[in-house]
Design a protein around this motif. Structure first.
Motif, PDB file in Angstrom:
ATOM      1  N   ILE A  61      11.067 -49.724  33.871  1.00 50.43           N
ATOM      2  CA  ILE A  61      10.179 -50.879  33.973  1.00 50.43           C
ATOM      3  C   ILE A  61      10.486 -51.857  32.849  1.00 50.43           C
ATOM      4  CG2 ILE A  61       7.764 -51.603  33.915  1.00 50.43           C
ATOM      5  CD1 ILE A  61       7.116 -48.779  35.038  1.00 50.43           C
ATOM      6  N   LYS A  62      10.600 -53.133  33.184  1.00 51.51           N
ATOM      7  CA  LYS A  62      10.957 -54.138  32.175  1.00 51.51           C
ATOM      8  C   LYS A  62       9.766 -54.560  31.327  1.00 51.51           C
ATOM      9  CE  LYS A  62      10.394 -58.491  34.679  1.00 51.51           C
ATOM     10  NZ  LYS A  62      11.038 -59.683  35.179  1.00 51.51           N
ATOM     11  N   TYR A  63       8.556 -54.319  31.797  1.00 53.42           N
ATOM     12  CA  TYR A  63       7.382 -54.679  31.018  1.00 53.42           C
ATOM     13  C   TYR A  63       7.309 -53.822  29.762  1.00 53.42           C
ATOM     14  CZ  TYR A  63       5.770 -56.942  35.318  1.00 53.42           C
ATOM     15  OH  TYR A  63       5.663 -57.716  36.429  1.00 53.42           O
ATOM     16  N   SER A  64       6.562 -54.300  28.770  1.00 50.99           N
ATOM     17  CA  SER A  64       6.357 -53.526  27.551  1.00 50.99           C
ATOM     18  C   SER A  64       5.563 -52.260  27.880  1.00 50.99           C
ATOM     19  CB  SER A  64       5.581 -54.361  26.532  1.00 50.99           C
ATOM     20  OG  SER A  64       4.244 -54.544  26.980  1.00 50.99           O
ATOM     21  N   ASP A  69       2.837 -51.444  26.475  1.00 53.71           N
ATOM     22  CA  ASP A  69       1.429 -51.857  26.550  1.00 53.71           C
ATOM     23  C   ASP A  69       1.079 -52.409  27.926  1.00 53.71           C
ATOM     24  OD1 ASP A  69       0.875 -51.069  23.948  1.00 53.71           O
ATOM     25  OD2 ASP A  69       1.231 -53.065  23.107  1.00 53.71           O
ATOM     26  N   ASP A  70       1.956 -53.246  28.490  1.00 52.62           N
ATOM     27  CA  ASP A  70       1.700 -53.799  29.819  1.00 52.62           C
ATOM     28  C   ASP A  70       1.747 -52.709  30.887  1.00 52.62           C
ATOM     29  OD1 ASP A  70       1.357 -56.326  28.771  1.00 52.62           O
ATOM     30  OD2 ASP A  70       3.384 -57.006  29.264  1.00 52.62           O
ATOM     31  N   THR A  71       2.681 -51.790  30.740  1.00 54.32           N
ATOM     32  CA  THR A  71       2.766 -50.669  31.678  1.00 54.32           C
ATOM     33  C   THR A  71       1.505 -49.820  31.595  1.00 54.32           C
ATOM     34  OG1 THR A  71       5.174 -50.656  31.464  1.00 54.32           O
ATOM     35  CG2 THR A  71       4.158 -48.676  32.386  1.00 54.32           C
ATOM     36  N   LEU A  72       1.012 -49.603  30.379  1.00 60.72           N
ATOM     37  CA  LEU A  72      -0.224 -48.843  30.201  1.00 60.72           C
ATOM     38  C   LEU A  72      -1.392 -49.529  30.898  1.00 60.72           C
ATOM     39  CD1 LEU A  72      -1.707 -46.440  28.944  1.00 60.72           C
ATOM     40  CD2 LEU A  72      -1.984 -47.813  26.864  1.00 60.72           C
ATOM     41  N   GLU A  73      -1.456 -50.850  30.815  1.00 61.80           N
ATOM     42  CA  GLU A  73      -2.529 -51.584  31.504  1.00 61.80           C
ATOM     43  C   GLU A  73      -2.445 -51.392  33.018  1.00 61.80           C
ATOM     44  OE1 GLU A  73      -5.328 -53.097  30.401  1.00 61.80           O
ATOM     45  OE2 GLU A  73      -4.657 -52.182  28.528  1.00 61.80           O
ATOM     46  N   LEU A  74      -1.244 -51.382  33.565  1.00 63.00           N
ATOM     47  CA  LEU A  74      -1.078 -51.148  35.003  1.00 63.00           C
ATOM     48  C   LEU A  74      -1.480 -49.724  35.367  1.00 63.00           C
ATOM     49  CD1 LEU A  74       2.288 -53.023  35.617  1.00 63.00           C
ATOM     50  CD2 LEU A  74      -0.026 -53.779  36.247  1.00 63.00           C
ATOM     51  N   ILE A  75      -1.141 -48.760  34.517  1.00 63.09           N
ATOM     52  CA  ILE A  75      -1.561 -47.378  34.750  1.00 63.09           C
ATOM     53  C   ILE A  75      -3.079 -47.276  34.705  1.00 63.09           C
ATOM     54  CG2 ILE A  75      -1.568 -45.052  33.729  1.00 63.09           C
ATOM     55  CD1 ILE A  75       1.402 -45.590  32.972  1.00 63.09           C
ATOM     56  N   ARG A  76      -3.709 -47.982  33.753  1.00 62.21           N
ATOM     57  CA  ARG A  76      -5.182 -47.998  33.699  1.00 62.21           C
ATOM     58  C   ARG A  76      -5.769 -48.564  34.994  1.00 62.21           C
ATOM     59  NH1 ARG A  76      -4.868 -49.874  27.750  1.00 62.21           N
ATOM     60  NH2 ARG A  76      -5.490 -47.984  26.654  1.00 62.21           N
ATOM     61  N   GLU A  77      -5.173 -49.649  35.491  1.00 59.08           N
ATOM     62  CA  GLU A  77      -5.662 -50.260  36.729  1.00 59.08           C
ATOM     63  C   GLU A  77      -5.523 -49.289  37.897  1.00 59.08           C
ATOM     64  OE1 GLU A  77      -4.714 -54.109  39.598  1.00 59.08           O
ATOM     65  OE2 GLU A  77      -3.875 -54.075  37.569  1.00 59.08           O
ATOM     66  N   LEU A  78      -4.380 -48.625  37.998  1.00 57.47           N
ATOM     67  CA  LEU A  78      -4.188 -47.656  39.083  1.00 57.47           C
ATOM     68  C   LEU A  78      -5.132 -46.466  38.933  1.00 57.47           C
ATOM     69  CD1 LEU A  78      -0.300 -47.799  39.356  1.00 57.47           C
ATOM     70  CD2 LEU A  78      -1.957 -48.643  41.036  1.00 57.47           C
ATOM     71  N   SER A  79      -5.414 -46.066  37.705  1.00 56.51           N
ATOM     72  CA  SER A  79      -6.351 -44.974  37.458  1.00 56.51           C
ATOM     73  C   SER A  79      -7.775 -45.373  37.845  1.00 56.51           C
ATOM     74  CB  SER A  79      -6.291 -44.573  35.982  1.00 56.51           C
ATOM     75  OG  SER A  79      -7.271 -43.611  35.680  1.00 56.51           O
ATOM     76  N   ARG A  80      -8.199 -46.577  37.426  1.00 57.89           N
ATOM     77  CA  ARG A  80      -9.559 -47.055  37.761  1.00 57.89           C
ATOM     78  C   ARG A  80      -9.785 -47.104  39.264  1.00 57.89           C
ATOM     79  NH1 ARG A  80      -8.476 -50.939  33.836  1.00 57.89           N
ATOM     80  NH2 ARG A  80      -7.949 -52.441  35.458  1.00 57.89           N
ATOM     81  N   LEU A 134       3.976 -36.958  36.827  1.00 61.39           N
ATOM     82  CA  LEU A 134       4.862 -38.006  36.334  1.00 61.39           C
ATOM     83  C   LEU A 134       5.138 -37.932  34.844  1.00 61.39           C
ATOM     84  CD1 LEU A 134       3.217 -40.978  38.251  1.00 61.39           C
ATOM     85  CD2 LEU A 134       5.251 -39.685  38.914  1.00 61.39           C
ATOM     86  N   GLY A 135       4.440 -37.072  34.122  1.00 59.65           N
ATOM     87  CA  GLY A 135       4.582 -37.038  32.671  1.00 59.65           C
ATOM     88  C   GLY A 135       3.643 -38.054  32.047  1.00 59.65           C
ATOM     89  N   GLY A 136       4.005 -38.537  30.865  1.00 59.35           N
ATOM     90  CA  GLY A 136       3.179 -39.500  30.157  1.00 59.35           C
ATOM     91  C   GLY A 136       3.688 -40.924  30.321  1.00 59.35           C
ATOM     92  N   LEU A 137       3.077 -41.822  29.589  1.00 59.07           N
ATOM     93  CA  LEU A 137       3.406 -43.244  29.668  1.00 59.07           C
ATOM     94  C   LEU A 137       4.894 -43.500  29.453  1.00 59.07           C
ATOM     95  CD1 LEU A 137       2.792 -46.310  29.671  1.00 59.07           C
ATOM     96  CD2 LEU A 137       2.207 -46.074  27.241  1.00 59.07           C
ATOM     97  N   LYS A 138       5.451 -42.970  28.382  1.00 58.23           N
ATOM     98  CA  LYS A 138       6.863 -43.225  28.082  1.00 58.23           C
ATOM     99  C   LYS A 138       7.766 -42.647  29.165  1.00 58.23           C
ATOM    100  CE  LYS A 138      10.162 -43.360  24.303  1.00 58.23           C
ATOM    101  NZ  LYS A 138      11.019 -44.178  25.079  1.00 58.23           N
ATOM    102  N   ASP A 139       7.419 -41.482  29.684  1.00 60.51           N
ATOM    103  CA  ASP A 139       8.199 -40.878  30.770  1.00 60.51           C
ATOM    104  C   ASP A 139       8.244 -41.801  31.978  1.00 60.51           C
ATOM    105  OD1 ASP A 139       8.605 -38.422  29.357  1.00 60.51           O
ATOM    106  OD2 ASP A 139       6.590 -37.792  29.949  1.00 60.51           O
ATOM    107  N   ILE A 140       7.081 -42.327  32.361  1.00 60.36           N
ATOM    108  CA  ILE A 140       7.000 -43.228  33.516  1.00 60.36           C
ATOM    109  C   ILE A 140       7.798 -44.495  33.242  1.00 60.36           C
ATOM    110  CG2 ILE A 140       5.434 -44.669  34.892  1.00 60.36           C
ATOM    111  CD1 ILE A 140       3.298 -42.449  34.358  1.00 60.36           C
ATOM    112  N   HIS A 141       7.572 -45.073  32.085  1.00 61.93           N
ATOM    113  CA  HIS A 141       8.244 -46.320  31.707  1.00 61.93           C
ATOM    114  C   HIS A 141       9.763 -46.164  31.745  1.00 61.93           C
ATOM    115  CE1 HIS A 141       9.451 -49.635  28.988  1.00 61.93           C
ATOM    116  NE2 HIS A 141       8.434 -50.253  29.565  1.00 61.93           N
TER     117      HIS A 141
END
Length: 115
Positions: A49-52, A54-65, A37-44
């Protein structure tokens, strides 16, 4: 299918990622390549995604965990993200449920897109 270890927003992002994976496969990428998928900005940006970020990163962290994404971290951000089979199975199961559930999810998923 309920997935209690994930928040609703993380489940919605997982569905969006699964749909992008399917699009990548349909566009001719092999399955392994489609998982990248690439990195955070690529996914965003790709998923609009309308979230910031930072919020998208938190969701990625949750999916990773929860082992839905394999993430390479650098400077406290997601530098490279790859889909795990668990996310594909989740997406297949989520979209295989009855049509009413899928339509309800589609309406909810729209809530995380930019206008």
């Amino acid at each position: 299918m309920e997935t209690p270890e994930l928040t609703q927003d993380a489940q919605r992002l997982a569905v969006l990622i699964y749909k992008q994976y399917g699009k990548n496969v349909n566009d001719g990428k092999n399955k392994q390549e489609a998982k990248s998928l690439g990195g955070l900005k690529d996914i965003h940006d790709t998923l609009k995604i309308k979230y910031s970020l930072d919020d998208t990163l938190e969701l990625i962290r949750e999916l990773s965990r929860n082992n839905y994404l394999d993430v390479m971290w650098g400077d406290n951000t997601a530098v490279f993200v790859q889909i795990e089979n668990k996310l594909i199975i989740f997406g297949e199961n989520k979209l295989a449920n009855d049509i009413n559930d899928v339509l309800n999810w589609a309406n909810k998923i729209v809530s995380i897109f930019k206008p």
